[in-house]
Motif scaffolding. Structure first.
Motif, PDB file in Angstrom:
ATOM      1  N   PHE A 175       0.828  -1.207   0.000  1.00 48.05           N
ATOM      2  CA  PHE A 175       0.000   0.000   0.000  1.00 48.05           C
ATOM      3  C   PHE A 175       0.867   1.264   0.000  1.00 48.05           C
ATOM      4  N   VAL A 176       1.909   1.264   0.807  1.00 46.28           N
ATOM      5  CA  VAL A 176       2.811   2.425   0.839  1.00 46.28           C
ATOM      6  C   VAL A 176       3.492   2.594  -0.514  1.00 46.28           C
ATOM      7  N   ASN A 177       3.977   1.499  -1.081  1.00 49.90           N
ATOM      8  CA  ASN A 177       4.656   1.538  -2.375  1.00 49.90           C
ATOM      9  C   ASN A 177       3.732   2.078  -3.463  1.00 49.90           C
ATOM     10  N   THR A 178       2.543   1.510  -3.572  1.00 51.14           N
ATOM     11  CA  THR A 178       1.638   1.944  -4.639  1.00 51.14           C
ATOM     12  C   THR A 178       1.156   3.374  -4.403  1.00 51.14           C
ATOM     13  N   GLY A 179       0.904   3.742  -3.167  1.00 49.12           N
ATOM     14  CA  GLY A 179       0.481   5.108  -2.876  1.00 49.12           C
ATOM     15  C   GLY A 179       1.545   6.120  -3.258  1.00 49.12           C
ATOM     16  N   PHE A 180       2.790   5.840  -2.869  1.00 52.23           N
ATOM     17  CA  PHE A 180       3.894   6.738  -3.201  1.00 52.23           C
ATOM     18  C   PHE A 180       4.056   6.873  -4.708  1.00 52.23           C
TER      19      PHE A 180
END
Length: 162
Positions: A28-33
């Motif tokens: 989630f952090v990766n895709t959000g960033f």
């Protein structure tokens, strides 16, 4: 919090599998960033394509001269020309791929097989789609390895998804 629908494990437990609990937040952090980054890059590429190509290439060359030997500068110049001509499309491909990964990850998080299938397609097609524009020499090794590895790890939990 959204309801989850995981099938029971060998102990009858229907809670989210540990692997998904651990890897999910990183995804989630990766895709959000990267959605934010690629969204900004789409806008930047819209500005860049309005510049004359020679001006953009000269700007890139000037910035990179200090760090690159001569033969690498020629490759950098050809990549700069690709970005000038097709940067909006390339960043849009990356953005859509990342958005699809995010939506697929939401499905995985909720225990849906369809989420995994969307995630896997976005990951695997997303490896190759940018190379409709970029040279194949830019594919790399560790990016595809990590992509296949993450997809396989989530796929190992498919038996628990509905």
């Amino acid at each position: 919090m959204a309801e989850t629908y995981f099938l029971p494990d060998e102990n009858g437990n229907t809670t989210r599998p540990e692997l998904i609990k651990v890897l999910g937040p990183f995804s989630f952090v990766n895709t959000g960033f990267f959605m934010i980054l690629y969204g900004m890059m789409v806008m930047a590429m819209m500005v860049i394509r309005e510049m004359p190509a020679e001006e953009f290439v000269a700007m890139i060359r000037e910035s990179a001269e200090r760090f690159m030997p001569g033969e690498e500068m020629d490759e950098m110049e050809s990549i700069a020309r690709i970005f000038h001509a097709n940067g909006v499309l390339l960043m849009s491909i990356y953005f859509v791929r990342t958005l699809a990964r995010f939506i697929g990850m939401l499905g995985i998080w909720r225990g849906r097989r369809s989420g995994f299938h969307l995630y896997a397609v976005a990951q695997l097609v997303g490896l190759f789609a940018p190379h409709l524009i970029l040279p194949w020499s830019m594919l790399g090794f560790f990016g595809p390895l990590l992509t296949v590895g993450m997809t396989a790890m989530y796929g190992s939990q498919l038996k628990r998804m509905q």
